[in-house]
Motif scaffolding. Structure first.
Motif, PDB file in Angstrom:
ATOM      1  N   VAL A  12     -23.845 -12.698 -65.671  1.00 39.55           N
ATOM      2  CA  VAL A  12     -22.828 -13.566 -65.080  1.00 39.55           C
ATOM      3  C   VAL A  12     -23.338 -13.996 -63.706  1.00 39.55           C
ATOM      4  N   ARG A  13     -23.124 -15.283 -63.360  1.00 36.87           N
ATOM      5  CA  ARG A  13     -23.620 -15.824 -62.101  1.00 36.87           C
ATOM      6  C   ARG A  13     -22.513 -16.570 -61.379  1.00 36.87           C
ATOM      7  N   VAL A  14     -22.620 -16.608 -60.045  1.00 39.10           N
ATOM      8  CA  VAL A  14     -21.745 -17.456 -59.243  1.00 39.10           C
ATOM      9  C   VAL A  14     -22.576 -18.160 -58.175  1.00 39.10           C
ATOM     10  N   TRP A  15     -22.109 -19.359 -57.782  1.00 43.27           N
ATOM     11  CA  TRP A  15     -22.718 -20.140 -56.703  1.00 43.27           C
ATOM     12  C   TRP A  15     -21.605 -20.469 -55.712  1.00 43.27           C
ATOM     13  N   ASN A  16     -21.684 -19.940 -54.495  1.00 42.09           N
ATOM     14  CA  ASN A  16     -20.647 -20.171 -53.486  1.00 42.09           C
ATOM     15  C   ASN A  16     -20.921 -21.446 -52.697  1.00 42.09           C
ATOM     16  N   ASP A  17     -19.859 -22.131 -52.282  1.00 37.76           N
ATOM     17  CA  ASP A  17     -20.047 -23.231 -51.343  1.00 37.76           C
ATOM     18  C   ASP A  17     -20.266 -22.641 -49.944  1.00 37.76           C
TER      19      ASP A  17
ATOM     20  N   MET B  82     -12.223 -19.159 -57.897  1.00 38.36           N
ATOM     21  CA  MET B  82     -13.343 -19.117 -58.837  1.00 38.36           C
ATOM     22  C   MET B  82     -13.086 -20.154 -59.915  1.00 38.36           C
ATOM     23  N   ILE B  83     -14.113 -20.934 -60.245  1.00 35.97           N
ATOM     24  CA  ILE B  83     -13.957 -21.997 -61.236  1.00 35.97           C
ATOM     25  C   ILE B  83     -15.176 -22.013 -62.153  1.00 35.97           C
ATOM     26  N   GLY B  84     -14.945 -22.324 -63.420  1.00 41.90           N
ATOM     27  CA  GLY B  84     -16.032 -22.455 -64.385  1.00 41.90           C
ATOM     28  C   GLY B  84     -15.742 -23.572 -65.356  1.00 41.90           C
ATOM     29  N   LYS B  85     -16.803 -24.221 -65.839  1.00 38.67           N
ATOM     30  CA  LYS B  85     -16.647 -25.317 -66.792  1.00 38.67           C
ATOM     31  C   LYS B  85     -17.063 -24.831 -68.174  1.00 38.67           C
ATOM     32  N   ILE B  86     -16.174 -25.019 -69.154  1.00 35.48           N
ATOM     33  CA  ILE B  86     -16.380 -24.502 -70.506  1.00 35.48           C
ATOM     34  C   ILE B  86     -16.325 -25.657 -71.488  1.00 35.48           C
ATOM     35  N   MET B  87     -17.258 -25.680 -72.435  1.00 33.92           N
ATOM     36  CA  MET B  87     -17.235 -26.713 -73.460  1.00 33.92           C
ATOM     37  C   MET B  87     -15.997 -26.541 -74.334  1.00 33.92           C
ATOM     38  N   VAL B  88     -15.471 -27.659 -74.796  1.00 28.24           N
ATOM     39  CA  VAL B  88     -14.202 -27.646 -75.526  1.00 28.24           C
ATOM     40  C   VAL B  88     -14.279 -26.768 -76.774  1.00 28.24           C
ATOM     41  N   ASP B  89     -15.426 -26.763 -77.460  1.00 25.58           N
ATOM     42  CA  ASP B  89     -15.546 -25.987 -78.705  1.00 25.58           C
ATOM     43  C   ASP B  89     -16.007 -24.551 -78.490  1.00 25.58           C
TER      44      ASP B  89
ATOM     45  N   SER C 121     -20.818 -18.811 -64.283  1.00 25.03           N
ATOM     46  CA  SER C 121     -21.265 -18.981 -65.666  1.00 25.03           C
ATOM     47  C   SER C 121     -21.551 -17.597 -66.218  1.00 25.03           C
ATOM     48  N   VAL C 122     -21.363 -17.409 -67.515  1.00 23.90           N
ATOM     49  CA  VAL C 122     -21.595 -16.112 -68.143  1.00 23.90           C
ATOM     50  C   VAL C 122     -22.149 -16.341 -69.539  1.00 23.90           C
ATOM     51  N   ILE C 123     -23.082 -15.497 -69.948  1.00 22.22           N
ATOM     52  CA  ILE C 123     -23.664 -15.602 -71.291  1.00 22.22           C
ATOM     53  C   ILE C 123     -24.020 -14.203 -71.787  1.00 22.22           C
ATOM     54  N   ILE C 124     -23.709 -13.947 -73.074  1.00 23.46           N
ATOM     55  CA  ILE C 124     -23.938 -12.645 -73.709  1.00 23.46           C
ATOM     56  C   ILE C 124     -24.811 -12.854 -74.930  1.00 23.46           C
ATOM     57  N   ARG C 125     -25.657 -11.894 -75.239  1.00 21.59           N
ATOM     58  CA  ARG C 125     -26.496 -11.979 -76.432  1.00 21.59           C
ATOM     59  C   ARG C 125     -25.637 -12.088 -77.693  1.00 21.59           C
ATOM     60  N   ASP C 126     -26.059 -12.921 -78.644  1.00 20.22           N
ATOM     61  CA  ASP C 126     -25.250 -13.176 -79.841  1.00 20.22           C
ATOM     62  C   ASP C 126     -25.018 -11.913 -80.667  1.00 20.22           C
ATOM     63  N   ASP C 127     -26.019 -11.040 -80.772  1.00 22.97           N
ATOM     64  CA  ASP C 127     -25.881  -9.852 -81.619  1.00 22.97           C
ATOM     65  C   ASP C 127     -25.044  -8.760 -80.966  1.00 22.97           C
ATOM     66  N   LEU C 128     -24.561  -8.989 -79.737  1.00 28.02           N
ATOM     67  CA  LEU C 128     -23.771  -7.971 -79.033  1.00 28.02           C
ATOM     68  C   LEU C 128     -22.355  -8.448 -78.730  1.00 28.02           C
ATOM     69  N   GLN C 129     -21.918  -9.511 -79.402  1.00 32.10           N
ATOM     70  CA  GLN C 129     -20.555 -10.005 -79.196  1.00 32.10           C
ATOM     71  C   GLN C 129     -19.554  -8.963 -79.696  1.00 32.10           C
ATOM     72  N   GLY C 130     -18.426  -8.858 -79.000  1.00 27.27           N
ATOM     73  CA  GLY C 130     -17.368  -7.938 -79.422  1.00 27.27           C
ATOM     74  C   GLY C 130     -17.436  -6.558 -78.806  1.00 27.27           C
ATOM     75  N   LEU C 131     -18.435  -6.305 -77.958  1.00 27.06           N
ATOM     76  CA  LEU C 131     -18.562  -4.982 -77.325  1.00 27.06           C
ATOM     77  C   LEU C 131     -17.911  -4.938 -75.947  1.00 27.06           C
ATOM     78  N   GLY C 132     -17.334  -6.055 -75.492  1.00 36.00           N
ATOM     79  CA  GLY C 132     -16.671  -6.084 -74.187  1.00 36.00           C
ATOM     80  C   GLY C 132     -17.602  -6.347 -73.021  1.00 36.00           C
ATOM     81  N   ILE C 133     -18.844  -6.792 -73.304  1.00 38.33           N
ATOM     82  CA  ILE C 133     -19.808  -7.015 -72.218  1.00 38.33           C
ATOM     83  C   ILE C 133     -19.372  -8.185 -71.345  1.00 38.33           C
ATOM     84  N   GLY C 134     -18.878  -9.261 -71.985  1.00 40.06           N
ATOM     85  CA  GLY C 134     -18.445 -10.429 -71.218  1.00 40.06           C
ATOM     86  C   GLY C 134     -17.297 -10.107 -70.288  1.00 40.06           C
TER      87      GLY C 134
END
Length: 467
Positions: A367-372, A413-420, A381-394
């Motif tokens: 997980v990353r943040v960029w401060n003004d 704190m603000i983040g942009k998420i794709m609609v899908d 922004s945050v990203i988790i490995r696909d094979d580890l989804q559901g373990l609560g890492i995010g």
């Protein structure tokens, strides 16, 4: 030449430094801080020779075998603990400060007796040095006497390393040729901490000492590697021990047996601001996942570039698209540099790292943040490995980052998420973010208020920022 220097610095910034096996632990930091606290409670602004040796050893910098004495009778009883020919030094309030020979370089060896063989000679040496200090420096109290084996016959090279402060830039790391002529030869280079192995190698390489090592050492690469590791440890020490004002290790002997610190001094002061914010060791923690794995959550380091590369290869095209908003199959050297070299004062990135039974390390998520500049709003922004989804890492990484941003006073704190990206939208809703559709960019804006504005200018800045 300005363009040449600029290009060189840019290339240096993009270098991926090799990892360093040494890292401090909470126990090491607590042990050293206790020594410093006790010295301050006693009204002292310096550590004794024995206390400084404990700090150096705690950080993995080897010191010469030493026996510390207080009187002639103790010297007579304990002199045999050091075999062979010995050297005796008196430690008093006047010679506990680093860089004390700046005005009087010829006095660096004052208070030292060499080539003592028998316990009787050592006891007599304690008496002589005690009388000498009482006569010449009656205002100084003697702290202890240090008995060490004579360091001869190994073709040692003497270097000097340490920490000092600049009134503008704060703590500095110092390195160069050592010995009693250190101030005459003036072979001294400085660098701003924090250092990694690449930056430390750059400092060492700029000195005449490095040229001498390459010309005369039986194994110059090993010796330079040891010196670089020591400078990184000094950098970590400067970061961990905020009350440390100055440290001098001189001489530091380099020979066929390795490296050993013979004489050293440390003084204390009020905490100083770093020109470059050091690695925040205190933010590291261990947690247990739902599958029973013990995982370390910690700030990212420049040395983690290889972990990022492996992690990126394990992501699906969809995960990469959700994170970068386009397909990014490979990371360039510049990408890795930007992702791993961060300014902890304006950015933060926490990774979840798993240590396998075979000693291998895996990156599970980030997980990353960029401060003004005014610390009003931070984008995550945050990203988790696909094979580890559901373990609560995010959820684990996001909560860690929310706590961090709240504690440093960020307002929103603000983040942009794709609609899908439905899993991420569900996670944001679970964490209390307000989600709204951004028609202009056709994404979902997830917003969380962390702190309320404390002043009118903060309120005005927050309200005037574009959504």
């Amino acid at each position: 030449m300005h363009m040449v220097i600029y290009q060189r610095v840019q290339a240096l910034l993009q270098e991926i430094p090799p990892s360093l096996p040494f890292s401090t632990s909470p126990e090491i930091r607590a042990q050293c801080r206790t020594l410093i606290k006790q010295a301050k409670e006693q009204g002292r602004q310096t550590l004794t020779h024995s206390e400084t040796a404990q700090v150096l050893e705690a950080y993995g910098i080897p010191t010469a075998p030493s026996v510390y004495l207080t009187n002639p009778d103790e010297a007579l009883a304990r002199a045999e603990e050091i075999p062979g020919t010995k050297a005796l030094k008196v430690v008093h309030e006047g010679n506990c400060r680093p860089y004390r020979y700046r005005k009087h370089p010829h006095k660096i060896s004052a208070g030292l007796l060499q080539d003592l063989d028998t316990p009787e000679q050592v006891a007599e040496g304690v008496r002589q040095l005690g009388e000498k200090v009482a006569e010449k420096f009656p205002e100084y109290a003697i702290r202890e006497y240090c008995l060490q084996p004579m360091q001869r016959g190994k073709h040692s090279m003497q270097v000097c390393a340490g920490i000092t402060r600049d009134p503008v830039f704060g703590p500095l790391i110092v390195f160069g040729i050592g010995g009693y002529k250190v101030n005459v030869l003036a072979d001294r280079q400085v660098a701003l901490p924090p250092l990694n192995m690449s930056l430390a190698a750059d400092v060492v390489g700029r000195t005449h000492a490095a040229s001498l090592i390459r010309e005369h050492s039986a194994d110059p690469e090993r010796d330079i590697q040891h010196l670089c590791q020591m400078l990184v440890k000094l950098s970590q020490m400067a970061s961990d021990l905020s009350d440390l004002r100055g440290l001098e290790v001189n001489p530091l002997l380099l020979n066929r047996d390795g490296m050993v610190a013979v004489d050293f001094a440390m003084d204390l002061g009020t905490p100083s601001r770093f020109a470059i914010m050091p690695y925040p060791e205190e933010l590291r923690e261990w947690v247990t996942l739902k599958n029973g794995w013990q995982v370390e959550v910690r700030p990212i380091r420049a040395e983690d570039a290889h972990l990022i590369t492996t992690f990126h290869r394990q992501l699906s095209e969809e995960s990469i698209r959700f994170r970068y908003f386009h397909n990014k199959s490979n990371l360039t050297q510049r990408d890795l540099s930007i992702l791993s070299h961060i300014n902890y004062d304006r950015q933060m990135a926490f990774i979840a790292e798993y240590l396998g039974d075979d000693g291998s390390k895996e990156m599970l998520g980030v997980v990353r943040v960029w401060n003004d500049p005014d610390n009003i709003r931070t984008e995550f922004s945050v990203i988790i490995r696909d094979d580890l989804q559901g373990l609560g890492i995010g959820s684990l990484l996001m909560k860690k980052m929310i706590d961090y941003c709240t504690n440093i006073g960020t307002l929103e704190m603000i983040g942009k998420i794709m609609v899908d990206n439905h899993p991420m939208r569900a996670l944001m809703k679970h964490l209390g973010f307000k989600c709204r559709y951004n028609m202009e960019e056709q994404v979902i804006d997830a917003v969380l208020r962390l702190n309320e504005p404390e002043s009118e200018w903060q309120r005005h800045r927050l309200e005037s920022m574009p959504d």
